[in-house]
Design an enzyme around this catalytic site. Structure first.
Site, mmCIF file in Angstrom:
data_model
loop_
_atom_site.group_PDB
_atom_site.id
_atom_site.type_symbol
_atom_site.label_atom_id
_atom_site.label_comp_id
_atom_site.label_asym_id
_atom_site.label_seq_id
_atom_site.Cartn_x
_atom_site.Cartn_y
_atom_site.Cartn_z
ATOM 1 N N ASN A 10 60.640 29.678 73.185
ATOM 2 C CA ASN A 10 60.652 29.432 74.633
ATOM 3 C C ASN A 10 62.031 29.840 75.132
ATOM 4 O O ASN A 10 63.018 29.130 74.900
ATOM 5 C CB ASN A 10 60.384 27.936 74.886
ATOM 6 N N TRP A 11 62.078 30.990 75.784
ATOM 7 C CA TRP A 11 63.387 31.514 76.216
ATOM 8 C C TRP A 11 63.916 30.804 77.466
ATOM 9 O O TRP A 11 65.030 31.071 77.890
ATOM 10 C CB TRP A 11 63.287 33.034 76.477
ATOM 11 N N LYS A 12 63.094 29.952 78.063
ATOM 12 C CA LYS A 12 63.505 29.220 79.276
ATOM 13 C C LYS A 12 64.078 30.226 80.296
ATOM 14 O O LYS A 12 63.594 31.345 80.368
ATOM 15 C CB LYS A 12 64.486 28.099 78.905
ATOM 16 N N HIS A 93 56.108 21.152 80.045
ATOM 17 C CA HIS A 93 57.407 20.999 79.379
ATOM 18 C C HIS A 93 58.201 19.911 80.105
ATOM 19 O O HIS A 93 58.141 19.801 81.331
ATOM 20 C CB HIS A 93 58.159 22.332 79.394
ATOM 21 N N GLU A 95 61.195 19.762 80.874
ATOM 22 C CA GLU A 95 62.122 20.277 81.889
ATOM 23 C C GLU A 95 61.409 20.483 83.220
ATOM 24 O O GLU A 95 62.017 20.410 84.283
ATOM 25 C CB GLU A 95 62.785 21.565 81.383
ATOM 26 N N GLU A 165 57.594 17.321 71.761
ATOM 27 C CA GLU A 165 59.025 17.579 71.919
ATOM 28 C C GLU A 165 59.707 16.327 72.460
ATOM 29 O O GLU A 165 59.675 16.084 73.683
ATOM 30 C CB GLU A 165 59.263 18.718 72.924
ATOM 31 N N GLY A 171 67.772 20.583 72.891
ATOM 32 C CA GLY A 171 69.095 21.144 73.196
ATOM 33 C C GLY A 171 70.257 20.226 72.838
ATOM 34 O O GLY A 171 71.377 20.432 73.290
ATOM 35 N N SER A 211 65.606 21.129 69.021
ATOM 36 C CA SER A 211 66.716 21.485 68.118
ATOM 37 C C SER A 211 66.260 21.996 66.752
ATOM 38 O O SER A 211 66.892 21.715 65.734
ATOM 39 C CB SER A 211 67.674 20.295 67.952
ATOM 40 N N GLY A 232 63.678 26.528 71.360
ATOM 41 C CA GLY A 232 64.432 26.947 72.535
ATOM 42 C C GLY A 232 65.610 27.813 72.128
ATOM 43 O O GLY A 232 65.464 28.991 71.807
ATOM 44 N N GLY A 233 66.792 27.217 72.092
ATOM 45 C CA GLY A 233 68.038 27.943 71.850
ATOM 46 C C GLY A 233 68.000 28.907 70.666
ATOM 47 O O GLY A 233 68.472 30.043 70.777
HETATM 48 P P1 13P Z 1 65.840 23.596 71.778
HETATM 49 O O1 13P Z 1 65.229 24.247 70.554
HETATM 50 O O2 13P Z 1 66.899 24.394 72.418
HETATM 51 O O3 13P Z 1 66.215 22.176 71.484
HETATM 52 O O4 13P Z 1 64.662 23.519 72.883
HETATM 53 C C1 13P Z 1 63.425 23.023 72.521
HETATM 54 C C2 13P Z 1 62.470 23.272 73.637
HETATM 55 O O5 13P Z 1 62.578 22.690 74.698
HETATM 56 C C3 13P Z 1 61.422 24.288 73.418
HETATM 57 O O6 13P Z 1 60.451 24.244 74.413
#
Ligand code: 13P
Length: 254
Positions: A10-12, A93, A95, A165, A171, A211, A232-233
């Site tokens: 997920n590149w956000k 999600h 977020e 999640e 993150g 993470s 994510g990251g």
């Molecule tokens: P991180 O891997 O950066 O913690 O993010 C997880 C996430 O929100 C994937 O959707």
């Protein structure tokens, strides 16, 4: 037959066209890891360019509107995402639930719109740190999931993936313990079986997110009922993302 591990990036809100070279590198590496299903959800602006170039990886989106078209300035429908080459969409999600105030009913409506447009759905759920500390994480997540899950036509359960999640792990570098992940995923599986029946409920993959890195992926992906990871990251570079895919290929399922 167990499904292949599913590793989704997920590149956000990260990535301009300069990131296409990274997507190409991920695609090339994925061709050497056929035991794992690798996918990325870039920002909407990159869906079509990545789709055009990808030979192996699957491309998806990070959100969609619940209507097919209409006077909704700035929004993108599931039909449009499918037209651009998306094969799945991440919905609910945390977020978006927190940042955009999306509630369970809206997430459910979006999921139904996405399925109707032929997209697969990755439906996210997860508790806050406060809820985890209060001891009610399992109850909270099951209630959230039950209220957000779409109606699934018979025989279509494999179009759905659930992603657990924990918000406090996103993150932050913190991850849930394998025991906590195992407990939550077992509860989610039981709910899916209750809702969709023994056979179809078993077909829905349950991903863990929060993470996930190459260093901890092996341990997390070996937990029973963990069918992959939502990353994510660590999905922003081919090196770290494919490190996770490599770990997935080495699990008992992979
Ligand atoms: P991180 O891997 O950066 O913690 O993010 C997880 C996430 O929100 C994937 O959707």
């Amino acid at each position: 037959m167990p499904l292949r591990p599913y590793i989704v990036g997920n590149w956000k809100m990260h990535g301009t066209r300069a990131m296409l070279s990274e997507a190409r590198a991920i695609d090339r590496a994925a061709q050497r890891h056929m035991k794992v299903e690798v996918a990325i959800a870039p920002p909407s602006t990159l869906i079509h360019p990545v789709h055009r170039e990808a030979e192996q990886i699957v491309v998806g989106a990070q959100d969609c509107h619940d209507q097919e078209s209409g006077a909704h300035t700035g929004e993108i429908s599931a039909t449009m995402l499918a037209d651009a080459g998306a094969k799945f969409v991440i919905l609910g999600h945390s977020e978006r639930r927190q940042g955009q105030g999306e509630g369970d009913a809206l997430v459910q409506a979006k999921a139904e719109a996405a399925l109707a447009a032929g997209l697969r759905v990755i439906l996210c759920c997860g508790e806050s740190e406060k809820t985890r500390d209060s001891g009610s994480a399992l109850t909270y997540v099951k209630k959230q999931l039950k209220a957000s899950l779409p109606e699934i036509p018979r025989g279509a359960a494999e179009k759905l993936t659930v992603a657990y999640e924990p918000i406090w792990a996103i993150g932050t570098g913190k991850t849930a313990t394998p025991a906590d992940i195992g407990e939550m995923h077992a509860e989610i599986r039981a709910l899916l079986v209750e809702l969709f029946g023994e056979e179809e409920g078993a077909e829905v993959r349950i991903l863990y997110g929060g993470s996930v890195k190459p260093e901890n992926a092996g341990e997390i992906l070996n937990v029973p009922e963990v069918g992959g990871a939502l990353v994510g990251g660590a999905s922003l570079t081919a090196d770290s993302f494919m490190g996770i895919a490599l770990a997935a290929g080495e699990t008992e399922e992979g």
